[in-house]
Scaffold this active site. Structure first.
Site, mmCIF file in Angstrom:
data_model
loop_
_atom_site.group_PDB
_atom_site.id
_atom_site.type_symbol
_atom_site.label_atom_id
_atom_site.label_comp_id
_atom_site.label_asym_id
_atom_site.label_seq_id
_atom_site.Cartn_x
_atom_site.Cartn_y
_atom_site.Cartn_z
ATOM 1 C CD GLN A 1 -3.212 -2.734 7.618
ATOM 2 O OE1 GLN A 1 -2.416 -1.999 7.068
ATOM 3 N NE2 GLN A 1 -3.354 -4.011 7.299
ATOM 4 C CE1 TYR B 1 6.164 -1.500 7.230
ATOM 5 C CE2 TYR B 1 4.230 -2.839 6.782
ATOM 6 C CZ TYR B 1 5.277 -2.049 6.331
ATOM 7 O OH TYR B 1 5.443 -1.813 4.989
ATOM 8 N NE ARG C 1 -2.403 -7.720 5.489
ATOM 9 C CZ ARG C 1 -3.099 -8.028 4.408
ATOM 10 N NH1 ARG C 1 -4.424 -7.999 4.453
ATOM 11 N NH2 ARG C 1 -2.501 -8.344 3.280
ATOM 12 N N GLY D 1 -6.517 -7.265 -3.265
ATOM 13 C CA GLY D 1 -5.807 -6.001 -3.253
ATOM 14 C C GLY D 1 -5.824 -5.333 -4.607
ATOM 15 N NE ARG D 2 0.207 -4.535 -6.559
ATOM 16 C CZ ARG D 2 1.474 -4.495 -6.952
ATOM 17 N NH1 ARG D 2 1.806 -5.010 -8.129
ATOM 18 N NH2 ARG D 2 2.390 -3.940 -6.184
#
Length: 354
Positions: A98, A180, A227, A311-312
């Site tokens: 990424q 971002y 994304r 993810g987690r």
């Protein structure tokens, strides 16, 4: 058999299953922002995922804003990622990097070197970011990029993509979410430009689309993912009109036929994110955000998504695919060591016996 465990083709990427490891910052890069042997072990442990999307990785020195995030612009960094790619491929996995340029979301103390803080407009991010000691700190004031700088900036992303392929990495994902740099251009709150790269949604999408096109030209669109997270207010983004913010951008890049679109679905009460994307985007969609096996299977069965990312659950369960297959209980992450601790809470999670 559940669709979760069936393979799927995403552009040039042939996934063995539809369980994707989502990108997660872990702050374990070594000196010079070089990927380490420990990082290679971490990703190798999770190679059973249909696809690994790496942690956010800066394409240039100016792209760094957080502590110990890896880069992809020096030869040492390329060599480090080559060891990661070798480790993942040795265990039959696929990995894309990424590309994450933080733009204005930068704490200078996290860098250890001098580099510009840049943004579409000279508006500081009001949110704080953890510094080297983990204590939230103010973001630096950015300077507004000049229009004639933008092609070279897009070229930095393209060079990072070429560097990824030189390292043996299977592709890249452009981070256009979470406030971002790319998201800053798309957002009307952070982009107050009055030139062709600002104004209405089409103008604000012009530079983000330039970057996606540069990536596609560099390594092939079939190895480029994107994304987004419509309606996500993180890092002071305006969540009020996700269709207006992202619609023109998706329309501009859809003809490129990128490998996939990964979306963090914010479960907005008045906006059907996945429905909007199916009507706007013609390529594969990877759905993300708080999924478990049952909700992921439901999304695949309904056709709302083509693959799902986690993810987690992957942090504490390197063998998540096997656990899903066996309906085995999941280990909970060690939250105290998400961003610190070297191997602790990183590579020391146990897999199922056998």
């Amino acid at each position: 058999m559940s669709l979760l465990f069936q393979g799927i083709q995403l552009g040039a990427l042939q996934l063995a299953n539809r369980i994707v490891m989502a990108p997660m910052t872990r702050d374990r890069a070594g000196p010079g922002d070089v990927p380490t042997a420990l990082m290679a072990q971490y990703y190798r442990q999770r190679a059973s995922a249909g696809l690994i999307v790496s942690e956010g990785t800066q394409p240039s020195p100016a792209g760094k804003g957080y502590w110990r995030t890896p880069g992809l612009h020096s030869q040492a960094q390329i060599d480090g990622w080559a060891k990661v790619a070798e480790a993942v491929h040795a265990d039959g996995g696929l990995i894309v990097i990424q590309l994450m340029h933080v733009g204005r979301v930068a704490v200078l103390a996290n860098r250890g070197f001098d580099a510009d803080v840049i943004a579409p407009s000279a508006i500081a991010c009001p949110d704080k970011v953890p510094g080297p000691d983990g204590v939230p700190a103010d973001c630096a004031a950015p300077r507004a990029l000049a229009a004639d700088e933008l092609p070279a900036l897009a070229g930095e992303f393209a060079q990072a993509a070429r560097n990824a392929r030189a390292a043996g990495i299977d592709g890249v994902e452009l981070h256009c979410a979470s406030g971002y740099l790319i998201n800053q251009f798309l957002d009307r709150g952070s982009n107050r430009r009055e030139d062709e790269f600002g104004g209405d949604s089409a103008g604000r999408a012009r530079f983000p689309a330039m970057v996606v096109k540069a990536l596609a030209e560099a390594i092939g669109a079939d190895r480029v993912g994107v994304r987004i997270s419509p309606g996500n207010p993180y890092n002071a983004m305006d969540p009020s009109d996700p269709a207006e913010t992202f619609g023109a951008f998706l329309a501009a890049i859809d003809p490129l036929r990128c490998a996939y679109l990964q979306v963090t679905d914010m479960a907005l009460p008045d906006f059907d994110t996945l429905g909007f994307l199916r009507a706007t985007w013609s390529g594969p969609i990877i759905a993300n955000n708080g999924l478990n096996r049952a909700t992921a299977e439901a999304l695949l069965a309904s056709g709302a998504a083509d693959a799902t990312s986690f993810g987690r659950p992957f942090i504490a369960n390197p063998d998540l695919v096997a656990r899903f297959r066996k309906d085995a209980p999941l280990t909970k992450p060690d939250y105290a060591h998400l961003y610190t601790g070297e191997e602790h809470g990183y590579t020391d999670y146990a897999a199922l016996p056998g």
